[in-house]
Design a protein around this motif. Structure first.
Motif, PDB file in Angstrom:
ATOM      1  N   LEU A   1      14.666  16.336 -13.239  1.00 37.18           N
ATOM      2  CA  LEU A   1      14.225  16.620 -11.874  1.00 37.18           C
ATOM      3  C   LEU A   1      12.716  16.402 -11.718  1.00 37.18           C
ATOM      4  CD1 LEU A   1      16.347  19.832 -11.218  1.00 37.18           C
ATOM      5  CD2 LEU A   1      16.550  17.660  -9.985  1.00 37.18           C
ATOM      6  N   ALA A   2      11.951  16.749 -12.747  1.00 38.31           N
ATOM      7  CA  ALA A   2      10.502  16.513 -12.699  1.00 38.31           C
ATOM      8  C   ALA A   2      10.206  15.022 -12.617  1.00 38.31           C
ATOM      9  CB  ALA A   2       9.828  17.126 -13.916  1.00 38.31           C
ATOM     10  N   ARG A   3      10.938  14.234 -13.364  1.00 38.82           N
ATOM     11  CA  ARG A   3      10.756  12.783 -13.321  1.00 38.82           C
ATOM     12  C   ARG A   3      11.130  12.228 -11.948  1.00 38.82           C
ATOM     13  NH1 ARG A   3       9.944   9.638 -17.357  1.00 38.82           N
ATOM     14  NH2 ARG A   3      11.336   8.032 -16.493  1.00 38.82           N
ATOM     15  N   ARG A   4      12.183  12.798 -11.320  1.00 40.12           N
ATOM     16  CA  ARG A   4      12.563  12.349  -9.988  1.00 40.12           C
ATOM     17  C   ARG A   4      11.496  12.724  -8.964  1.00 40.12           C
ATOM     18  NH1 ARG A   4      14.277   8.448  -9.680  1.00 40.12           N
ATOM     19  NH2 ARG A   4      14.878   8.772  -7.491  1.00 40.12           N
ATOM     20  N   CYS A   5      10.929  13.909  -9.087  1.00 44.46           N
ATOM     21  CA  CYS A   5       9.835  14.303  -8.183  1.00 44.46           C
ATOM     22  C   CYS A   5       8.692  13.303  -8.271  1.00 44.46           C
ATOM     23  CB  CYS A   5       9.323  15.698  -8.538  1.00 44.46           C
ATOM     24  SG  CYS A   5      10.356  17.056  -7.978  1.00 44.46           S
ATOM     25  N   MET A   6       8.328  12.955  -9.492  1.00 42.04           N
ATOM     26  CA  MET A   6       7.215  12.035  -9.686  1.00 42.04           C
ATOM     27  C   MET A   6       7.551  10.649  -9.130  1.00 42.04           C
ATOM     28  SD  MET A   6       4.131  12.050 -10.702  1.00 42.04           S
ATOM     29  CE  MET A   6       4.191  13.688 -11.409  1.00 42.04           C
ATOM     30  N   ALA A   7       8.784  10.216  -9.281  1.00 39.89           N
ATOM     31  CA  ALA A   7       9.191   8.900  -8.787  1.00 39.89           C
ATOM     32  C   ALA A   7       9.123   8.822  -7.266  1.00 39.89           C
ATOM     33  CB  ALA A   7      10.613   8.584  -9.263  1.00 39.89           C
ATOM     34  N   ARG A   8       9.254   9.969  -6.587  1.00 42.67           N
ATOM     35  CA  ARG A   8       9.265   9.997  -5.119  1.00 42.67           C
ATOM     36  C   ARG A   8       7.886  10.282  -4.515  1.00 42.67           C
ATOM     37  NH1 ARG A   8      13.729   7.387  -3.405  1.00 42.67           N
ATOM     38  NH2 ARG A   8      15.671   8.301  -4.220  1.00 42.67           N
ATOM     39  N   LEU A   9       6.842  10.309  -5.311  1.00 36.59           N
ATOM     40  CA  LEU A   9       5.518  10.622  -4.769  1.00 36.59           C
ATOM     41  C   LEU A   9       4.904   9.479  -3.964  1.00 36.59           C
ATOM     42  CD1 LEU A   9       3.652  12.539  -7.625  1.00 36.59           C
ATOM     43  CD2 LEU A   9       4.743  13.479  -5.577  1.00 36.59           C
ATOM     44  N   ASN A  10       5.467   8.275  -4.112  1.00 35.43           N
ATOM     45  CA  ASN A  10       4.864   7.110  -3.457  1.00 35.43           C
ATOM     46  C   ASN A  10       3.411   6.950  -3.893  1.00 35.43           C
ATOM     47  OD1 ASN A  10       4.802   4.850  -1.738  1.00 35.43           O
ATOM     48  ND2 ASN A  10       4.042   6.058  -0.008  1.00 35.43           N
ATOM     49  N   TRP A  11       3.199   7.094  -5.191  1.00 41.10           N
ATOM     50  CA  TRP A  11       1.846   7.101  -5.751  1.00 41.10           C
ATOM     51  C   TRP A  11       1.309   5.692  -5.898  1.00 41.10           C
ATOM     52  CZ3 TRP A  11      -1.247  11.084  -5.989  1.00 41.10           C
ATOM     53  CH2 TRP A  11      -2.430  10.988  -6.724  1.00 41.10           C
ATOM     54  N   ARG A  12       0.082   5.488  -5.488  1.00 43.51           N
ATOM     55  CA  ARG A  12      -0.555   4.173  -5.596  1.00 43.51           C
ATOM     56  C   ARG A  12      -1.969   4.340  -6.133  1.00 43.51           C
ATOM     57  NH1 ARG A  12       1.656   4.628  -0.714  1.00 43.51           N
ATOM     58  NH2 ARG A  12      -0.370   4.990   0.274  1.00 43.51           N
ATOM     59  N   LYS A  13      -2.345   3.455  -7.023  1.00 38.83           N
ATOM     60  CA  LYS A  13      -3.729   3.440  -7.500  1.00 38.83           C
ATOM     61  C   LYS A  13      -4.624   2.848  -6.413  1.00 38.83           C
ATOM     62  CE  LYS A  13      -3.206   3.361 -12.479  1.00 38.83           C
ATOM     63  NZ  LYS A  13      -3.875   2.905 -13.713  1.00 38.83           N
ATOM     64  N   LYS A  14      -5.831   3.353  -6.323  1.00 32.52           N
ATOM     65  CA  LYS A  14      -6.760   2.899  -5.296  1.00 32.52           C
ATOM     66  C   LYS A  14      -7.917   2.081  -5.854  1.00 32.52           C
ATOM     67  CE  LYS A  14      -5.753   6.684  -2.090  1.00 32.52           C
ATOM     68  NZ  LYS A  14      -6.326   7.767  -1.245  1.00 32.52           N
ATOM     69  N   GLY A  15      -7.996   1.969  -7.178  1.00 31.04           N
ATOM     70  CA  GLY A  15      -9.082   1.219  -7.779  1.00 31.04           C
ATOM     71  C   GLY A  15      -8.759  -0.259  -7.904  1.00 31.04           C
ATOM     72  N   SER A  16      -9.690  -0.999  -8.479  1.00 29.96           N
ATOM     73  CA  SER A  16      -9.487  -2.430  -8.708  1.00 29.96           C
ATOM     74  C   SER A  16      -8.660  -2.642  -9.962  1.00 29.96           C
ATOM     75  CB  SER A  16     -10.839  -3.138  -8.852  1.00 29.96           C
ATOM     76  OG  SER A  16     -11.624  -2.954  -7.696  1.00 29.96           O
TER      77      SER A  16
END
Length: 546
Positions: free
Chosen positions: A257-272
């Motif tokens: 469930l923790a892995r699923r939470c992380m997968a749904r964060l829509n996380w994106r790096k903002k650096g180059s």
């Protein structure tokens, strides 16, 4: 001349009398010593580890291993926290950076086999540093929670500063740095606020117990008789209080469930992003074992280390006459080596001590280079082997104080990310000018050969002898050199012991003591983490004394 061309049994470069074989063996012995100390953190729970498993529970490190992506690296941070103190090595928790569902995260796991995961003053220091790293590098945090709260015998050192942990959790959420708490067992008293203040909470059925006060304290305070499940069990919090967002059937399900939470964060790096391809170092990292002299007073060429850490010449952007390290001002201030390179495709500037001592030319050269790195928004890597700034009448008259201040000014006001590796000596104000812990590097690691103190043991004892001799003679008393020898030996041993990397790492003055051969990999992970947000250099540096 490189280590490959010196011969295994000949004196190594830099003028040292010890052979590369002797250097290599000395480093291997130091690595073995550090690994033995780190193993104490793994085994800190003793007999309780098996008893914990007999209850059907996973250890903190087993939970982390299942949580991170298969085949990915977990960079454990501060594994020696608490070394040399009254507390277990590791400070009853495991912290580090891992990749979960493709997202780099800060992972903080209580070790329930060490005093039930209770937090002591060193745990607090370690957790604060983990939170700082997560904030500065824009990392989500996953707390693998199972803790009895504060270690009550040391509550005076925990209660007041401990409130910062809860503040950090709420501030992380406000900065859009998600926090996930997976509760595997007890999370009582102050520990209850970790899931209480996290963005996502997962509780394991029939294991998680989250309450401000357990049944005995409730009865004593209110007269009410209750049980663990009714008071703070996972089902109650999932069905009634709403403090749990997900009810896991067991520990494996909780990790899923923790892995699923992380997968749904829509996380994106903002650096180059780094270069998509790059070459391995031109020189074999194994040669790092032979770099450091057995006597740190002997100099060594940091280029030997740089060429074993940075990307090689067959990488992108290199022409026929390419070099892996473009040195800046190579003929000026030659006791300091600075220049540009890439590491795992990330551009970096490197500031490395070449012959230990820092003089006016070196300080001015460093200040200019740091300004250039900020102008081009490039991270800086500091490689330490310094005895400090030069002293003496000639150098004082030449302005060593104002030039050293110029370098420290540049380091202090630089806004690009800094990484620091202490390879050898890091003494006096040289530690400051080379971006020591007090100057907030994003990450700081030491090699087993490192030493850090106000000065070397022999120098400190020598200064004491001169001062005490002069004081005694001014009083008209005879100087007893034989008596002082005992004091001298004691002071030298004390400074030596307090300069050791495990001693400093135990106080959380670094983020870990690493095998030199792992330096490139460790720095590569750190640079990847730094890439979570844009790099923006300083616009100004205040007043430089010229």
């Amino acid at each position: 001349m490189t280590a490959e061309t010196t011969g295994r049994d000949t004196p190594a470069p830099g003028g040292s009398g010890d052979s590369t074989n002797e250097r290599r063996q000395a480093m291997l012995d130091k690595i073995a010593r550090i690994e033995a100390e780190q193993q104490k953190a793994v085994n800190a729970g003793g007999d309780y580890i098996e008893r914990h498993r007999e209850r059907g529970k996973l250890t903190a490190r087993e939970r982390i291993e299942l949580l991170v992506d298969e085949g990915s690296a977990f960079l454990e941070l501060m594994p020696l926290a608490g070394w040399g103190s009254d507390f277990a090595v590791g400070a009853s928790m495991v912290t580090g950076i891992g990749v979960v569902s493709g997202v780099e995260c800060m992972i903080v796991a209580n070790d329930p086999t060490v005093k039930g995961g209770a937090l002591n003053p060193m745990s607090l220091r370690k957790s604060f540093r983990a939170a700082e790293i997560a904030e500065k590098n824009r990392l989500p945090t996953i707390n693998l929670t199972e803790s009895g709260g504060a270690d009550l015998p040391t509550q005076k050192d925990i209660f007041i500063p401990g409130g910062k942990a809860f503040r950090d959790l709420t501030r992380s959420s406000a900065m859009k740095l998600p926090t996930i708490s997976v509760v595997f067992g007890n999370s009582t008293a102050g520990g209850a606020y970790v899931p209480g203040m996290s963005d996502y909470v997962i509780m394991v059925k029939e294991q998680a117990k989250v309450f401000l006060a357990g049944p005995p304290l409730v009865k004593m305070a209110t007269g009410e008789e209750t049980d663990d499940e009714s008071l703070g069990g996972a089902e109650m919090h999932s069905r009634i209080s709403g403090s749990s967002d997900f009810l896991a059937v067991d520990e494996y399900d909780a990790i899923r469930l923790a892995r699923r939470c992380m997968a749904r964060l829509n996380w994106r790096k903002k650096g180059s992003p780094p270069a998509p391809t790059y070459a391995e170092p031109d020189l074999d990292p194994e040669g790092l074992l032979e770099l450091i002299p057995t006597d740190l007073k002997e100099p060594f060429d940091p280029r030997e280390a740089i060429l074993r850490i940075v990307d090689g010449t067959s990488g992108p952007g290199h022409g026929d006459n390419a070099v892996p390290f473009d040195e800046f001002k190579p003929l000026y201030g030659s006791s300091l080596c600075v220049g540009w390179a890439t590491l795992h495709g990330h551009p970096i500037g490197i500031v490395a001590n070449a012959r230990g001592v820092l003089m006016s030319e070196e300080a001015q050269k460093a200040a200019q280079f740091i300004q250039l790195a900020n102008q081009k928004d490039t991270s800086l890597l500091f490689l330490h082997n310094t005895t400090g700034y030069m002293v003496g009448t000639e150098y004082e008259q030449g302005g060593i104080i104002k030039h050293g201040a110029m370098m420290i000014n540049a380091v202090s006001n630089s806004k690009v990310p800094h990484l620091t590796v202490i390879m050898g000596a890091s003494y006096g104000a040289g530690n400051y000018g080379m971006n020591g812990r007090a100057y907030d590097p994003r990450f700081l690691f030491t090699w087993p050969s490192a030493r850090s103190a106000v000065m070397g043991p022999a120098q400190l004892a020598g200064v004491m002898e001169i001062v005490m001799r002069e004081s005694t003679e001014k009083k008209g008393k005879p100087w007893d050199a034989d008596e002082f020898e005992g004091v001298k030996a004691f002071v030298m041993q004390m400074v030596e012991d307090q300069s050791l990397p495990e001693f400093l790492s135990g106080l959380v003055y670094d983020d870990g003591v690493i095998d030199p051969r792992d330096t490139r990999t460790v720095l590569g992970i750190c640079l990847s983490v730094i890439d979570n947000q844009p790099i923006e250099g300083a616009m100004n540096f205040g007043v430089f004394r010229l």
